[in-house]
Design a protein around this motif. Structure first.
Motif, PDB file in Angstrom:
ATOM      1  N   PRO A   1     -47.481  31.404  11.738  1.00 53.73           N
ATOM      2  CA  PRO A   1     -46.666  30.297  11.497  1.00 53.73           C
ATOM      3  C   PRO A   1     -45.764  30.333  12.732  1.00 53.73           C
ATOM      4  N   THR A   2     -45.672  28.926  13.296  1.00 54.17           N
ATOM      5  CA  THR A   2     -44.964  28.714  14.619  1.00 54.17           C
ATOM      6  C   THR A   2     -43.903  27.402  14.466  1.00 54.17           C
ATOM      7  N   LEU A   3     -42.861  27.436  15.036  1.00 55.65           N
ATOM      8  CA  LEU A   3     -41.913  26.588  15.111  1.00 55.65           C
ATOM      9  C   LEU A   3     -41.242  26.431  16.382  1.00 55.65           C
ATOM     10  N   THR A   4     -41.467  24.971  16.973  1.00 56.18           N
ATOM     11  CA  THR A   4     -40.766  24.450  18.261  1.00 56.18           C
ATOM     12  C   THR A   4     -39.316  24.472  18.102  1.00 56.18           C
ATOM     13  N   TYR A   5     -38.805  24.996  19.220  1.00 58.05           N
ATOM     14  CA  TYR A   5     -37.183  24.990  19.487  1.00 58.05           C
ATOM     15  C   TYR A   5     -37.308  24.059  20.755  1.00 58.05           C
ATOM     16  N   ALA A   6     -37.125  22.788  20.432  1.00 57.57           N
ATOM     17  CA  ALA A   6     -37.048  21.935  21.638  1.00 57.57           C
ATOM     18  C   ALA A   6     -35.960  21.954  22.671  1.00 57.57           C
ATOM     19  N   GLY A   7     -36.235  22.003  23.874  1.00 54.31           N
ATOM     20  CA  GLY A   7     -35.263  21.816  24.852  1.00 54.31           C
ATOM     21  C   GLY A   7     -34.307  20.681  24.618  1.00 54.31           C
ATOM     22  N   PHE A   8     -33.069  21.048  24.647  1.00 52.78           N
ATOM     23  CA  PHE A   8     -32.008  20.030  24.282  1.00 52.78           C
ATOM     24  C   PHE A   8     -31.294  19.290  25.394  1.00 52.78           C
ATOM     25  N   GLN A   9     -31.692  19.648  26.526  1.00 56.06           N
ATOM     26  CA  GLN A   9     -31.255  19.008  27.500  1.00 56.06           C
ATOM     27  C   GLN A   9     -32.171  18.954  28.624  1.00 56.06           C
ATOM     28  N   PRO A  10     -32.278  18.031  29.669  1.00 56.20           N
ATOM     29  CA  PRO A  10     -33.126  18.051  30.592  1.00 56.20           C
ATOM     30  C   PRO A  10     -33.225  19.330  31.607  1.00 56.20           C
ATOM     31  N   GLY A  11     -34.263  19.807  31.855  1.00 54.96           N
ATOM     32  CA  GLY A  11     -34.499  21.004  32.434  1.00 54.96           C
ATOM     33  C   GLY A  11     -34.731  22.038  31.657  1.00 54.96           C
ATOM     34  N   LEU A  12     -34.486  22.228  30.281  1.00 57.59           N
ATOM     35  CA  LEU A  12     -34.683  23.237  29.386  1.00 57.59           C
ATOM     36  C   LEU A  12     -35.971  23.127  28.960  1.00 57.59           C
ATOM     37  N   PRO A  13     -36.571  24.385  28.838  1.00 60.07           N
ATOM     38  CA  PRO A  13     -38.091  24.347  28.226  1.00 60.07           C
ATOM     39  C   PRO A  13     -37.910  24.284  26.720  1.00 60.07           C
ATOM     40  N   ASP A  14     -39.062  24.140  26.159  1.00 61.72           N
ATOM     41  CA  ASP A  14     -39.222  24.209  24.683  1.00 61.72           C
ATOM     42  C   ASP A  14     -39.567  25.741  24.374  1.00 61.72           C
ATOM     43  N   LEU A  15     -39.175  26.369  23.499  1.00 65.81           N
ATOM     44  CA  LEU A  15     -39.662  27.746  22.966  1.00 65.81           C
ATOM     45  C   LEU A  15     -40.507  27.264  21.724  1.00 65.81           C
ATOM     46  N   VAL A  16     -41.795  27.982  21.603  1.00 64.65           N
ATOM     47  CA  VAL A  16     -42.628  27.784  20.159  1.00 64.65           C
ATOM     48  C   VAL A  16     -42.327  29.369  20.138  1.00 64.65           C
ATOM     49  N   LEU A  17     -42.007  29.625  18.778  1.00 64.28           N
ATOM     50  CA  LEU A  17     -41.780  30.898  18.038  1.00 64.28           C
ATOM     51  C   LEU A  17     -42.551  30.972  17.010  1.00 64.28           C
ATOM     52  N   GLY A  18     -43.228  32.141  17.147  1.00 69.35           N
ATOM     53  CA  GLY A  18     -44.190  32.552  15.962  1.00 69.35           C
ATOM     54  C   GLY A  18     -43.876  33.614  15.132  1.00 69.35           C
ATOM     55  N   ARG A  19     -43.825  33.786  13.830  1.00 72.87           N
ATOM     56  CA  ARG A  19     -43.517  34.766  13.008  1.00 72.87           C
ATOM     57  C   ARG A  19     -44.844  35.627  12.830  1.00 72.87           C
ATOM     58  N   LEU A  20     -44.279  36.803  13.379  1.00 73.63           N
ATOM     59  CA  LEU A  20     -45.631  37.846  13.224  1.00 73.63           C
ATOM     60  C   LEU A  20     -45.722  38.228  11.828  1.00 73.63           C
ATOM     61  N   PRO A  21     -47.054  38.411  11.221  1.00 69.17           N
ATOM     62  CA  PRO A  21     -47.203  39.217  10.316  1.00 69.17           C
ATOM     63  C   PRO A  21     -46.929  40.474  10.018  1.00 69.17           C
ATOM     64  N   GLU A  22     -46.419  40.994   9.042  1.00 68.63           N
ATOM     65  CA  GLU A  22     -45.873  42.407   8.933  1.00 68.63           C
ATOM     66  C   GLU A  22     -46.707  43.438   9.556  1.00 68.63           C
ATOM     67  N   PRO A  23     -48.014  43.578   9.237  1.00 69.28           N
ATOM     68  CA  PRO A  23     -48.692  44.800  10.104  1.00 69.28           C
ATOM     69  C   PRO A  23     -48.475  44.640  11.811  1.00 69.28           C
ATOM     70  N   VAL A  24     -48.458  43.440  12.095  1.00 63.97           N
ATOM     71  CA  VAL A  24     -48.325  43.294  13.625  1.00 63.97           C
ATOM     72  C   VAL A  24     -46.896  43.546  14.102  1.00 63.97           C
ATOM     73  N   SER A  25     -45.694  42.896  13.283  1.00 62.10           N
ATOM     74  CA  SER A  25     -44.529  43.027  13.700  1.00 62.10           C
ATOM     75  C   SER A  25     -44.173  44.691  13.565  1.00 62.10           C
ATOM     76  N   ILE A  26     -44.595  45.387  12.717  1.00 61.33           N
ATOM     77  CA  ILE A  26     -44.243  46.859  12.601  1.00 61.33           C
ATOM     78  C   ILE A  26     -44.828  47.522  13.785  1.00 61.33           C
ATOM     79  N   ALA A  27     -46.166  47.104  14.353  1.00 62.19           N
ATOM     80  CA  ALA A  27     -46.819  48.038  15.247  1.00 62.19           C
ATOM     81  C   ALA A  27     -46.159  47.606  16.559  1.00 62.19           C
ATOM     82  N   VAL A  28     -45.531  46.528  16.771  1.00 63.96           N
ATOM     83  CA  VAL A  28     -45.007  45.839  18.122  1.00 63.96           C
ATOM     84  C   VAL A  28     -43.350  45.942  17.944  1.00 63.96           C
TER      85      VAL A  28
END
Length: 160
Positions: free
Chosen positions: A14-41
């Motif tokens: 699952p992902t969610l976009t954090y929009a850049g809130f001022q000119p020149g700021l990038p958007d960040l797309v954040l993905g919530r890793l599934p538990e097996p992956v999050s534990i591994a990394v």
């Protein structure tokens, strides 16, 4: 429940976009890793820094496909969605606090570093470092910690 990595990534990441809130700021797309992956990394989230509409489209396209697996169980984000937003970036330094756009997601602190700065692990696009925080107070403390390291950089806070 095991994760079926042969399915398109958006079905298990699952992902969610954090929009850049001022000119020149990038958007960040954040993905919530599934538990097996999050534990591994050793982290709960995977993030992409998006600076243009073309990158946003390329990232969405990559997330609509299965993640490359050069061998079973080895996920290769670099040749998948990371490639959509990997070009080196340049611009002014800053520190920014992004507020969660939806309940249950973390606060983000994004820092943009100068090109001549010592390279660190987890740096993206040759200049960005981001961290997640469950509480706003912890994110604000991180901004205070980073401010002396980038003394000329503006500290930007998203309203809300």
């Amino acid at each position: 429940m095991p994760v079926d990595f042969s399915r398109p990534m958006h079905q298990w990441l699952p992902t969610l976009t954090y929009a850049g809130f001022q000119p020149g700021l990038p958007d960040l797309v954040l993905g919530r890793l599934p538990e097996p992956v999050s534990i591994a990394v050793g982290r709960a989230y995977k993030g992409w820094i998006v600076e243009s509409e073309a990158e946003r489209a390329a990232l969405a396209d990559a997330l609509d496909r299965p993640i490359p697996q050069p061998e079973p169980g080895r996920l290769h984000f670099k040749s998948g969605p990371d490639a959509a937003c990997a070009a080196p970036s340049e611009g002014p330094c800053f520190l920014a606090l992004y507020t969660p756009p939806s309940e249950g997601w973390p606060f983000l602190v994004l820092s943009a570093w100068p090109a001549d700065r010592e390279r660190r692990t987890r740096i993206q696009r040759d200049r960005y470092i981001w961290e997640t925080f469950a509480q706003k107070a912890a994110a604000l403390a991180e901004l205070e910690r980073l401010s002396p390291l980038l003394p000329d950089a503006p500290v930007l806070r998203q309203p809300g």
